[in-house]
Enzyme design. Sequence first.
Site, PDB file in Angstrom:
ATOM      1  N   GLU A 119     -38.918  42.352  18.021  1.00  0.00           N
ATOM      2  CA  GLU A 119     -39.607  43.711  17.738  1.00  0.00           C
ATOM      3  C   GLU A 119     -38.539  44.562  17.317  1.00  0.00           C
ATOM      4  OE1 GLU A 119     -41.703  44.842  21.252  1.00  0.00           O
ATOM      5  OE2 GLU A 119     -42.378  43.043  21.663  1.00  0.00           O
ATOM      6  N   GLU A 135     -41.612  41.715  29.437  1.00  0.00           N
ATOM      7  CA  GLU A 135     -41.135  43.051  30.282  1.00  0.00           C
ATOM      8  C   GLU A 135     -41.243  42.743  31.694  1.00  0.00           C
ATOM      9  OE1 GLU A 135     -42.687  46.417  28.435  1.00  0.00           O
ATOM     10  OE2 GLU A 135     -41.739  45.784  26.555  1.00  0.00           O
ATOM     11  N   ASP A 189     -38.409  40.658  26.496  1.00  0.00           N
ATOM     12  CA  ASP A 189     -37.950  41.772  26.956  1.00  0.00           C
ATOM     13  C   ASP A 189     -37.074  42.735  26.272  1.00  0.00           C
ATOM     14  OD1 ASP A 189     -37.877  43.600  29.012  1.00  0.00           O
ATOM     15  OD2 ASP A 189     -37.843  41.825  30.582  1.00  0.00           O
TER      16      ASP A 189
HETATM   17  C1  XIL Z   1     -46.619  49.249  21.173  1.00  0.00           C
HETATM   18  C2  XIL Z   1     -47.239  49.443  19.861  1.00  0.00           C
HETATM   19  O1  XIL Z   1     -46.371  49.478  18.853  1.00  0.00           O
HETATM   20  C3  XIL Z   1     -48.008  50.736  20.113  1.00  0.00           C
HETATM   21  O2  XIL Z   1     -48.846  50.839  18.916  1.00  0.00           O
HETATM   22  C4  XIL Z   1     -48.848  50.721  21.243  1.00  0.00           C
HETATM   23  O3  XIL Z   1     -49.374  52.074  21.432  1.00  0.00           O
HETATM   24  C5  XIL Z   1     -48.056  50.673  22.663  1.00  0.00           C
HETATM   25  O4  XIL Z   1     -47.102  49.452  22.381  1.00  0.00           O
HETATM   26  N1  XIL Z   1     -43.098  46.385  23.598  1.00  0.00           N
HETATM   27  C6  XIL Z   1     -43.899  45.719  23.341  1.00  0.00           C
HETATM   28  C7  XIL Z   1     -45.103  45.921  22.511  1.00  0.00           C
HETATM   29  O5  XIL Z   1     -44.151  44.378  23.597  1.00  0.00           O
HETATM   30  O6  XIL Z   1     -46.139  45.550  22.697  1.00  0.00           O
HETATM   31  C8  XIL Z   1     -45.076  47.374  22.405  1.00  0.00           C
HETATM   32  O7  XIL Z   1     -45.845  47.693  21.240  1.00  0.00           O
HETATM   33  C9  XIL Z   1     -43.624  47.935  22.107  1.00  0.00           C
HETATM   34  C10 XIL Z   1     -42.687  47.925  23.112  1.00  0.00           C
END
Ligand code: XIL
Length: 406
Positions: free
Chosen positions: A317, A181, A243
């Site tokens: 994700e 990110e 990202d």
């Molecule tokens: C999130 C987790 O799912 C949560 O449990 C935590 O509180 C915050 O982070 N992008 C990412 C992840 O790269 O690491 C994030 O994960 C979600 C957004």
Amino acid sequence: MDIFYPKKRRIMQLLILAVLTVFFAITPAAQADMVQVGEPIVTPGWDLSLPSIAETYKDYFMIGNVMSTYQTTDGELTAMYKHHYNLVTAENDMKPQYLSPVKGLYYFINADTLIRWAEANNIKVHGHTLVWHSQSAAWLTTGADGNPLTRAEARANMEEYITNVAGHFRGKVISWDVVNEAFADGSGLPADWKDALRKDSPWYLAYENGADQSKGESGADYIYDAFVFTRLTDPEATLFYNDYNETDSWKREAMAMMAEELNAKWKTDKRNTQPDRLLIEVLGMQAHYWTASLNVYAVEAAITRFIKAGVKVAVTELDIPYGSWTNQHSTPLTEEEELLQARLYAQLFKVYKQYAPHIERVSFWGKADSQSWRAKGSPLLFDRTFAAKQAYYAVIDPEGFLRANP
Ligand code: XIL
């Protein structure tokens, strides 16, 4: 016979009024969440007779999900995980905040437990994440006074951190989100990708502090360093830049331009002993979408732009909560809403299959709606009772699902 005296009637009226007040004080959303009279109470349970997602996609790409260390002792969850997934990302346990909260201290116990669990179950591990503005460790980038460290100090800390962490997990992870990110929200199409970076990232600020502009140095240089330190520490690991909002045209362009430029720079870097190998090998599409705004054509446009940059693509994700950022959903989905969400999953997987030779993996960000970081929008393939939703069937057979549900 009871005579209804006016006084008694007044008390009855007040009682009814009180009951009605309490009832209407509870939000409609909460009322909908209440167990209805006659509704059976379901104990969540995984159905292992369902076709495996990883098996379904074994000729296309790996299928992953997230785990937290505390979940590794759950036998039923583990059986389900092995059934559906062949790759795991630590949802939180491998972030700098947890691995090294203070300088000189490395806390690997939780991450190692998760890795032992993955090894015991024949599941590959993706490292997430080394360099990020969020869930990081202040010592890396920021002084005790809250001001950014100098460029030289931050660079030395980064090298120490990456050497320790990527060194510790060498041979145990197959890949790393090296930088996560780095781009800002809502930029325009940049002439130079560096203009679109998150300038308030503590990494950017520290690298800017002491940068010699006459030599072309800037806060952006932390990104190249992070990739080089990781490559030198663990040459076996595949290196990702990761990202979100990667479907926005400006961001996919900025991500691609960055990969192109840094990969060209690495080609002539004296430290590079593998001239045919890229530095940034994969662009990770987080794929945190919303049903209200997901445009599958934009997903395809991002994939093709990344392919043009010469890299592989990964979906890292994936989740699709119902609604939008400004209009979030708060009750379980209706049948119609579930179907709309499932169609989007089917359309996405149709595209992923089409580009499969370029797609390294597809990882979901959560196993069941109730366990998601965006649980409110019921974003995943399995509901809060762990039952398969329409979205699961959409993923298992996207073409068939779209034919049956045009
Ligand atoms: C999130 C987790 O799912 C949560 O449990 C935590 O509180 C915050 O982070 N992008 C990412 C992840 O790269 O690491 C994030 O994960 C979600 C957004």
